[in-house]
Design an enzyme around this catalytic site. Structure first.
Site, PDB file in Angstrom:
ATOM      1  CB  SER A 107       8.776  14.849  56.077  1.00 35.58           C
ATOM      2  OG  SER A 107       8.799  13.463  55.837  1.00 35.58           O
ATOM      3  CE1 TYR A 165       8.694  15.914  50.847  1.00 41.61           C
ATOM      4  CE2 TYR A 165       9.365  13.869  51.909  1.00 41.61           C
ATOM      5  CZ  TYR A 165       8.473  14.921  51.781  1.00 41.61           C
ATOM      6  OH  TYR A 165       7.376  14.991  52.608  1.00 41.61           O
TER       7      TYR A 165
HETATM    8  N1  LIG Z   1       1.378  12.702  53.188  1.00 42.01           N
HETATM    9  C1  LIG Z   1       2.416  12.246  53.851  1.00 42.01           C
HETATM   10  O1  LIG Z   1       2.579  11.022  54.038  1.00 42.01           O
HETATM   11  C2  LIG Z   1       3.418  13.206  54.412  1.00 42.01           C
HETATM   12  C3  LIG Z   1       4.412  12.692  55.263  1.00 42.01           C
HETATM   13  C4  LIG Z   1       5.350  13.582  55.768  1.00 42.01           C
HETATM   14  C5  LIG Z   1       5.283  14.925  55.467  1.00 42.01           C
HETATM   15  N2  LIG Z   1       4.328  15.394  54.650  1.00 42.01           N
HETATM   16  C6  LIG Z   1       4.321  16.825  54.355  1.00 42.01           C
HETATM   17  O2  LIG Z   1       3.030  17.343  54.605  1.00 42.01           O
HETATM   18  C7  LIG Z   1       2.779  18.457  53.759  1.00 42.01           C
HETATM   19  C8  LIG Z   1       1.439  18.277  53.058  1.00 42.01           C
HETATM   20  O3  LIG Z   1       1.497  17.105  52.278  1.00 42.01           O
HETATM   21  P1  LIG Z   1       0.189  16.354  51.749  1.00 42.01           P
HETATM   22  O4  LIG Z   1       0.525  14.922  51.777  1.00 42.01           O
HETATM   23  O5  LIG Z   1      -1.020  16.830  52.450  1.00 42.01           O
HETATM   24  O6  LIG Z   1       0.180  16.851  50.215  1.00 42.01           O
HETATM   25  P2  LIG Z   1      -0.995  16.874  49.143  1.00 42.01           P
HETATM   26  O7  LIG Z   1      -2.118  16.019  49.549  1.00 42.01           O
HETATM   27  O8  LIG Z   1      -0.314  16.633  47.845  1.00 42.01           O
HETATM   28  O9  LIG Z   1      -1.513  18.402  49.205  1.00 42.01           O
HETATM   29  C9  LIG Z   1      -0.652  19.424  48.838  1.00 42.01           C
HETATM   30  C10 LIG Z   1      -1.337  20.770  48.938  1.00 42.01           C
HETATM   31  O10 LIG Z   1      -0.355  21.753  48.566  1.00 42.01           O
HETATM   32  C11 LIG Z   1      -0.803  22.481  47.424  1.00 42.01           C
HETATM   33  N3  LIG Z   1       0.310  22.731  46.534  1.00 42.01           N
HETATM   34  C12 LIG Z   1       1.129  21.829  45.926  1.00 42.01           C
HETATM   35  N4  LIG Z   1       2.043  22.458  45.175  1.00 42.01           N
HETATM   36  C13 LIG Z   1       1.802  23.776  45.308  1.00 42.01           C
HETATM   37  C14 LIG Z   1       2.399  24.928  44.765  1.00 42.01           C
HETATM   38  N5  LIG Z   1       3.428  24.864  43.911  1.00 42.01           N
HETATM   39  N6  LIG Z   1       1.927  26.126  45.122  1.00 42.01           N
HETATM   40  C15 LIG Z   1       0.869  26.229  45.941  1.00 42.01           C
HETATM   41  N7  LIG Z   1       0.244  25.179  46.489  1.00 42.01           N
HETATM   42  C16 LIG Z   1       0.695  23.966  46.166  1.00 42.01           C
HETATM   43  C17 LIG Z   1      -1.861  21.618  46.768  1.00 42.01           C
HETATM   44  O11 LIG Z   1      -2.761  22.436  46.062  1.00 42.01           O
HETATM   45  P3  LIG Z   1      -3.088  22.182  44.520  1.00 42.01           P
HETATM   46  O12 LIG Z   1      -3.792  20.869  44.468  1.00 42.01           O
HETATM   47  O13 LIG Z   1      -3.903  23.307  44.086  1.00 42.01           O
HETATM   48  O14 LIG Z   1      -1.761  22.122  43.843  1.00 42.01           O
HETATM   49  C18 LIG Z   1      -2.498  20.951  47.998  1.00 42.01           C
HETATM   50  O15 LIG Z   1      -3.419  21.833  48.586  1.00 42.01           O
HETATM   51  C19 LIG Z   1       3.972  18.532  52.791  1.00 42.01           C
HETATM   52  O16 LIG Z   1       4.870  19.504  53.252  1.00 42.01           O
HETATM   53  C20 LIG Z   1       4.594  17.146  52.896  1.00 42.01           C
HETATM   54  O17 LIG Z   1       5.959  17.164  52.608  1.00 42.01           O
HETATM   55  C21 LIG Z   1       3.386  14.569  54.099  1.00 42.01           C
END
Ligand SMILES: NC(=O)c1ccc[n+]([C@@H]2O[C@H](COP(=O)([O-])OP(=O)(O)OC[C@H]3O[C@@H](n4cnc5c(N)ncnc54)[C@H](OP(=O)(O)O)[C@@H]3O)[C@@H](O)[C@H]2O)c1
Length: 302
Positions: free
Chosen positions: A178, A191
């Site tokens: 991130s 985080y």
């Molecule tokens: N969105 C942003 O602005 C942003 C910015 C920088 C970095 N990131 C990084 O990008 C990555 C994805 O983020 P996102 O925003 O796409 O998140 P998200 O929309 O919350 O999706 C998270 C995914 O991970 C799964 N997940 C969560 N907890 C889990 C667990 N304990 N075990 C197995 N699966 C799990 C969820 O499945 P379930 O629904 O089944 O739990 C879902 O498929 C992360 O590493 C985050 O730190 C995101």
């Protein structure tokens, strides 16, 4: 300073500027061509956290590029829905593995689920953040919070040794860190630190395994519209996961560490190269404080 020395400095600056711009054109305009294709890397792409947000967008985009997809996530129902949708839309095979990355005993199950597959791409995407910005010592249920964030954000990425190196002969590993791992983000300290770990880990591994034909990239997005960010409306600087992933995949093989999306690269440059660290820290703290105040006020009201 002599005239010759001045001319040398000017020429060197001009050469640096031109080479940076050429590199920018190569990364952001030309892209990596057809590198991210199943025919080039191997039949299967494995994506963790694949049922929502950025992970789901990776699974779909890689399927569109011809990869068969292994979806790994927590909820079997969601896995079934995404896998069915991908199979019917892109006509590729899929496989699902349900695993909660909050636990550390899941890796043998994942390993046996992947045994025998020709894996070309691994996207270590699963990750969790805070439900709201908070002072470290005030985080509710802090012991389990620390444990689960470390397991999900850090241990999952380290376990690539089991998942990928045993099955990959060449290929690509994308570790989703991130932008908040590029500098400390107070009030999201754990985080931000976990993502800094992912970034360092990826860059170290990249140097170790480059000569063995495995590309390892640290991916550092700023905000993307997902459940985790709680942002719904896309703008130029906050893309949808689909727009982000399409842009990000063009940077693979060209950048070891990438913000993945041109407006994010500009933001990364401004925050790390242009702003003094002290000023940045103060600014990020003030944003966190106002988000925290808004969250707590809402909680009180409702
Ligand atoms: N969105 C942003 O602005 C942003 C910015 C920088 C970095 N990131 C990084 O990008 C990555 C994805 O983020 P996102 O925003 O796409 O998140 P998200 O929309 O919350 O999706 C998270 C995914 O991970 C799964 N997940 C969560 N907890 C889990 C667990 N304990 N075990 C197995 N699966 C799990 C969820 O499945 P379930 O629904 O089944 O739990 C879902 O498929 C992360 O590493 C985050 O730190 C995101």
């Amino acid at each position: 300073m002599t005239d010759e020395a001045n001319i040398f400095i000017i020429i060197r600056q001009a050469a640096l500027t031109i080479s940076h711009q050429l590199l920018g054109i190569r990364v952001w305009i030309v892209g990596n061509g057809n590198l991210m294709q199943a025919t080039k890397l191997g039949k299967w792409a494995v994506v963790t956290g694949a049922t929502d947000g950025i992970g789901k967008a990776y699974a779909e985009e890689l399927a569109r590029r011809g990869f068969a997809i292994v979806l790994i996530s927590r909820t079997q129902e969601k896995l079934d829905d995404v896998s069915k949708a991908i199979e019917s839309k892109y006509n590729v095979e899929t496989k699902t593995i349900s695993a909660d990355f909050g636990s550390v005993d899941i890796y043998p199950k994942i390993e046996s689920g992947l045994a025998g597959l020709e894996i070309g791409v691994l996207v270590n995407n699963v990750g969790v953040s805070y439900s709201y910005p908070e002072f470290f010592l005030n985080i509710p249920d802090i012991d389990s919070f620390i444990n689960s964030m470390i397991n999900i954000n850090i241990t999952s990425v380290c376990q690539v040794r089991e998942i990928s190196f045993s099955f990959m002969s060449k290929g690509v590993i994308l570790n989703v860190a991130s932008a908040s791992g590029m500098y400390p983000v107070p009030l999201l300290t754990l985080y931000s630190s976990s993502k800094a770990f992912v970034d360092f880990f990826s860059r170290g591994l990249e140097a170790e395994y480059k000569s063995k034909g495995i590309i390892i990239q640290s991916v550092l997005p700023f905000y993307v519209t997902t459940k985790l960010s709680k942002i719904r409306r896309a703008t130029l600087d906050i893309p949808t996961p689909e727009r982000y992933v399409k842009a990000q995949l063009s940077t693979v093989g060209l950048q070891t560490q990438s913000n993945g999306y041109f407006p994010h690269a500009v933001m990364g440059w401004v925050t790390t190269a242009l702003l003094p660290a002290k000023l940045l820290n103060k600014y990020v703290m003030s944003v966190g404080l106002s988000q925290r105040a808004r969250y707590l006020k809402k909680q009180k009201q409702g």
